[in-house]
Design an enzyme around this catalytic site. Structure first.
Site, short mmCIF file in Angstrom:
data_model
loop_
_atom_site.label_atom_id
_atom_site.label_comp_id
_atom_site.label_asym_id
_atom_site.label_seq_id
_atom_site.Cartn_x
_atom_site.Cartn_y
_atom_site.Cartn_z
N CYS A 42 0.85 -1.19 0.00
CA CYS A 42 0.00 0.00 0.00
C CYS A 42 0.89 1.25 0.00
CB CYS A 42 -0.90 -0.01 1.25
SG CYS A 42 -2.05 1.39 1.31
N ASP A 44 0.50 3.76 1.73
CA ASP A 44 0.42 4.37 3.06
C ASP A 44 1.79 4.84 3.57
OD1 ASP A 44 -1.82 3.90 5.62
OD2 ASP A 44 0.24 4.52 6.05
N HIS A 98 -1.89 -4.01 5.09
CA HIS A 98 -1.70 -3.60 6.49
C HIS A 98 -3.06 -3.42 7.14
CE1 HIS A 98 -2.69 0.77 5.95
NE2 HIS A 98 -2.39 0.48 4.71
N CYS A 101 -6.18 -0.18 7.02
CA CYS A 101 -5.89 0.43 5.71
C CYS A 101 -7.06 1.35 5.33
CB CYS A 101 -5.70 -0.66 4.66
SG CYS A 101 -5.38 0.00 3.01
CO CO Z 1 -3.43 1.17 3.10
#
Ligand code: CO
Length: 215
Positions: A42, A44, A98, A101
């Protein structure tokens, strides 16, 4: 004028530190990269793939997008997988999601006001549809989100295995393992999700076990 000098200063210190620890480091990786691993994760900001696993530059090939989704028509992701598998010869593909998310959460809540991204998150809603019974049986919202984060990893590893490059590599008997992991933001810890696929037979078995749709 706002500058980002502090970042460049950090970089200068880091490069100096790397060189003092290993004077040949940058010259050695200048011409060639031979990473063993492809990471699909991701976007992130709370996750740093290299840092999390203690890997140096040159050791990990990386593709990231919102909610670590592998879509059959995404030329960006497909190009990364092809290059990693066929040109770089990586031995492992790690799909890592994760917990908590934001993308998975928005999909779960059917958030439609996000513009373009709502359409990207449709892919996660497809995962929800496939695993409808499992998700519906969970009472707590937090646990359901955790489970969907895990199931999304599972389905995206399947999508990696379905790419022509991975199928072809397995057909030719190449050593290539596809892993499904999840990162716990609370502890900074990576966890295996029982996905460790070394060939098509293992992939077919695991997918059969995890397929709820049409039952
Ligand atoms: Co995420």
């Amino acid at each position: 004028m706002k500058t980002l000098d502090h970042l460049l200063e950090n970089n200068a210190r880091w490069a100096q530190k790397m060189k003092s620890e290993d004077p040949e480091y940058f010259s050695r990786v200048y011409d060639v990269q031979k990473p063993k691993y492809l990471w699909i994760g991701c976007s992130d900001s709370r996750i740093s793939a290299n840092m999390t696993m203690g890997l140096k530059p040159g050791e990990l090939f990386v593709h990231r997008n919102i909610a670590n989704v592998v879509v059959h028509t995404d030329m960006n992701c497909l190009s990364v997988i092809q290059f990693a598998v066929e040109a770089l010869g990586v031995e492992h593909v790690i799909v890592c999601g994760h917990y908590n998310c934001g993308g998975v959460k928005a999909a779960l809540e059917d958030e439609t006001k996000l513009g373009l991204i709502s359409n990207w998150l449709r892919h996660i809603q497809d995962v929800m549809r496939t695993h409808e019974k499992t998700l519906a049986a969970i009472e707590s919202d937090e646990t359901r989100l955790d489970k969907l984060c895990e199931l999304n990893v599972l389905e995206q590893t399947f999508n990696v295995c379905e790419t022509s490059f991975v199928k072809d590599a397995w057909r030719r008997g190449r050593k290539l393992t596809v892993h499904g992991w999840i990162y716990d933001l609370r502890e900074g810890v990576l966890k295996k999700l029982g996905v460790h696929l070394e060939n098509k037979a293992q992939f077919d078995d695991l997918r059969r076990l995890n397929s709820e749709r049409f039952l």
